[in-house]
Design a protein around this motif. Structure first.
Motif, short mmCIF file in Angstrom:
data_model
loop_
_atom_site.label_atom_id
_atom_site.label_comp_id
_atom_site.label_asym_id
_atom_site.label_seq_id
_atom_site.Cartn_x
_atom_site.Cartn_y
_atom_site.Cartn_z
N VAL A 1 0.86 -1.19 0.00
CA VAL A 1 0.00 0.00 0.00
C VAL A 1 0.90 1.24 0.00
CG1 VAL A 1 -1.84 1.26 1.19
CG2 VAL A 1 -1.76 -1.25 1.29
N GLU A 2 0.68 2.15 -0.96
CA GLU A 2 1.60 3.27 -1.17
C GLU A 2 1.74 4.20 0.03
OE1 GLU A 2 0.58 5.39 -4.68
OE2 GLU A 2 1.17 3.78 -6.04
N ASP A 3 0.61 4.63 0.64
CA ASP A 3 0.71 5.65 1.67
C ASP A 3 1.14 5.11 3.03
OD1 ASP A 3 -1.66 4.30 1.90
OD2 ASP A 3 -2.79 6.02 2.63
N THR A 4 0.78 3.85 3.35
CA THR A 4 1.12 3.29 4.67
C THR A 4 2.29 2.33 4.63
OG1 THR A 4 -0.42 1.44 4.41
CG2 THR A 4 -1.29 3.49 5.39
N PHE B 1 -2.08 14.43 -3.71
CA PHE B 1 -2.14 13.70 -4.98
C PHE B 1 -3.55 13.72 -5.55
CE2 PHE B 1 1.11 11.93 -2.25
CZ PHE B 1 2.23 11.95 -3.06
N GLU B 2 -3.62 13.64 -6.86
CA GLU B 2 -4.89 13.59 -7.57
C GLU B 2 -4.84 12.42 -8.55
OE1 GLU B 2 -7.67 16.43 -10.45
OE2 GLU B 2 -5.64 17.02 -9.91
N ARG C 1 -1.65 8.87 -11.16
CA ARG C 1 -1.55 9.60 -9.90
C ARG C 1 -0.68 10.83 -10.11
NH1 ARG C 1 1.00 8.27 -4.41
NH2 ARG C 1 -0.64 8.68 -2.87
N ILE C 2 -1.26 12.02 -9.90
CA ILE C 2 -0.57 13.28 -10.15
C ILE C 2 -0.15 13.90 -8.82
CG2 ILE C 2 -0.76 15.57 -11.17
CD1 ILE C 2 -2.95 14.40 -13.00
#
Length: 396
Positions: free
Chosen positions: A27-30, A99-100, A117-118
Motif C-alpha cells: 500500500v503506497e501511503d502506509t 495527490f490527484e 496519480r498526479i
C-alpha cells in the motif's frame, strides 16, 4: 462521476475474471503489505472510497484490482500500529490530498482507461529573508487567516494552522483582540485581500483556550478554533501534521504568515515565508530578561521555542494586526504581544511526502522584528499534544 463509473466497471469485471492466485503488493501511503483484490472484496478500502472518495493503490488497471492491506496478525506489527498516535495516523491520511488521481487513455488499444496519480506538491523553500519571498499557491495549504469582522480584509489580524477537518490551531491571544472575538477563518488564500475559487471562509463556532493560559503571562499561548462545518479537503486546503517528538531534529525551521515584511513596514498582502534558526535558552533569556510577561525563570523551553535570524535579516514580524508600527526605540515587549500572528513554525515531514510538521505557534517577539540576533518566541506544540488530541479526536 468518472471515478465512480470506473469502479463500477471494476465490479462488473470482477464477475467475469477469476483471480486464482493472490498477488502480493504494498500500500503506497502506509507501506503496509497487502494482496491484490477487487475493490468489492476489500471492505476497508471500499468503505474509505464510499466515504471519502479516497483512491487506493492500483495493482492491475486491466482488471481494476487494488492493493488490499493484510490483517495485522503478528505481535510486533500489532504493537507498532496500536501505539501510533491518532495525530500521526491522520498525518498519513491527510497527505493523500497532495495527490490527484485521473483517468487517462490506456496505451493498450481496446483496454479500459487507467488511473494516473498526479503529484501536486508545491514545496519550494530556499534561504530567505524578511520580505524576500512570497509563498506559492498550495505551498502552505494549512494556512488560515483569522478574522474578527466579516468582509473587512484588514480585520484579519491573526494567522493559524488547519490541523483537522474541523479545527485550527493558533495563539490564545488571537481569540480576542480590539476588534472583538475571533469569528471567521479563511482557508486556501495566498493574498489577504483577494478570494479565489480555491479559498473558503468558515465561521468559528468555538474558541477553546488552553486551561492554563493567562493573558498576564506569556506561557500556554495556544488555542483551538472549532469551525461550524467540516472542511472539504483538496490540494489547496490540507491540515498540517502535528509533531511526534519534543526533540527539534533540525537546526532551522520555516515560518509563514501575513505579518509585516520588516520592521516598521506595512502588513503583507501576500503570504510570506522565511527560514529561521533556533536560539539557545541562555541567549533568549538574555534578550528577554526585562519582559514583564515572563516568569522569574525566563523562557520555559519545555513550552517555548526561541527562533530568529543569527546572520541575516529574517524573522516573523507583527502578524496581521493592521496596527501602526510601534515606536522603534521601545523595547517594551508587552506592547507588541497582541500584534503577533499565531501562524506556524514548521519543518518538513520525513515520513510523509510533501507534508509539514508544525513545531511552534508564533506567540510574541521584540519590536525589532526581522533584525539580526533578535528572535521571536513560539509556543512549543508537542508539549500540548495530549490536550490537542483529546479535543480534536476525542473518540479515537
Amino acid at each position: 462521476m468518472k471515478r465512480s463509473l470506473s469502479f463500477l466497471l471494476g465490479v462488473f469485471i470482477s464477475s467475469i475474471v477469476d483471480l486464482t492466485k493472490a498477488t502480493p503488493c504494498t500500500v503506497e501511503d502506509t507501506k503496509l503489505s497487502g494482496e491484490c483484490k477487487f475493490m468489492t472484496d476489500c471492505p476497508v478500502l471500499f468503505a474509505e472510497y464510499q466515504k471519502y472518495r479516497k483512491m487506493p493503490t492500483i495493482c492491475d488497471p486491466r482488471y481494476r484490482t487494488v492493493c488490499c492491506p493484510l490483517e495485522i496478525t503478528t505481535t510486533t506489527t500489532t504493537t507498532t500500529q496500536s501505539t501510533k498516535r491518532i495525530s500521526e495516523r491522520k498525518c498519513h491520511e491527510y497527505g493523500q490530498h497532495i495527490f490527484e488521481t485521473k483517468l487517462v487513455p490506456n496505451p493498450v488499444f481496446g483496454e479500459l482507461p487507467v488511473e494516473k496519480r498526479i503529484n501536486h506538491c508545491a514545496h519550494n523553500v530556499v534561504e530567505l529573508i524578511v520580505g524576500g519571498e512570497e509563498a506559492r499557491e498550495g505551498e502552505f495549504p494549512h494556512m488560515a487567516l483569522i478574522g474578527y469582522s466579516e468582509g473587512k480584509p484588514d480585520d484579519y489580524q491573526c494567522g493559524g494552522s488547519l490541523i483537522s477537518e474541523e479545527f485550527i490551531l493558533s495563539a490564545a491571544h488571537c481569540s480576542s483582540t480590539s476588534k472583538g472575538v475571533a469569528k471567521f477563518a479563511k482557508l486556501g488564500n495566498i493574498k489577504r485581500y483577494q478570494n479565489t475559487s480555491n479559498s473558503w471562509t468558515y465561521i468559528i463556532e468555538k474558541r477553546i483556550l488552553n486551561p492554563n493560559y493567562s493573558s498576564r503571562v506569556a506561557e500556554d499561548d495556544i488555542v483551538l478554533f472549532k469551525l461550524n462545518e467540516v472542511v472539504k479537503l483538496n490540494r489547496f486546503v490540507i491540515p498540517i501534521c502535528l509533531p511526534t517528538t519534543d526533540v527539534l531534529t533540525t537546526r532551522k525551521a520555516i515560518a509563514s504568515g501575513w505579518g509585516r515584511e520588516g520592521f516598521a513596514s506595512d502588513v503583507s498582502e501576500v503570504l510570506m515565508k522565511v527560514i529561521i534558526e533556533y536560539f539557545s535558552q541562555e541567549t533568549c533569556n538574555r534578550i528577554y530578561s526585562d519582559d514583564s510577561k515572563l516568569t522569574q525563570n525566563g523562557i520555559n523551553f519545555d513550552k517555548m521555542i526561541c527562533a530568529g535570524s543569527t546572520n541575516k535579516t529574517g524573522d516573523t514580524c507583527d502578524g496581521d494586526s493592521g496596527k501602526k508600527p510601534i515606536n522603534k526605540f521601545s523595547m517594551n515587549l508587552t506592547q507588541t504581544y497582541s500584534n503577533v500572528s499565531g501562524g506556524p513554525l514548521q519543518i518538513f515531514r520525513d515520513d510523509v511526502e510533501c507534508m509539514y510538521t508544525i513545531v511552534g505557534i508564533t506567540s510574541f517577539g521584540s519590536v525589532y522584528c526581522g533584525l539580526i540576533g533578535i528572535p521571536a518566541i513560539y509556543t512549543k506544540v508537542f508539549y500540548y499534544l495530549d490536550w490537542i488530541e483529546s479535543i480534536v479526536w476525542p473518540s479515537q
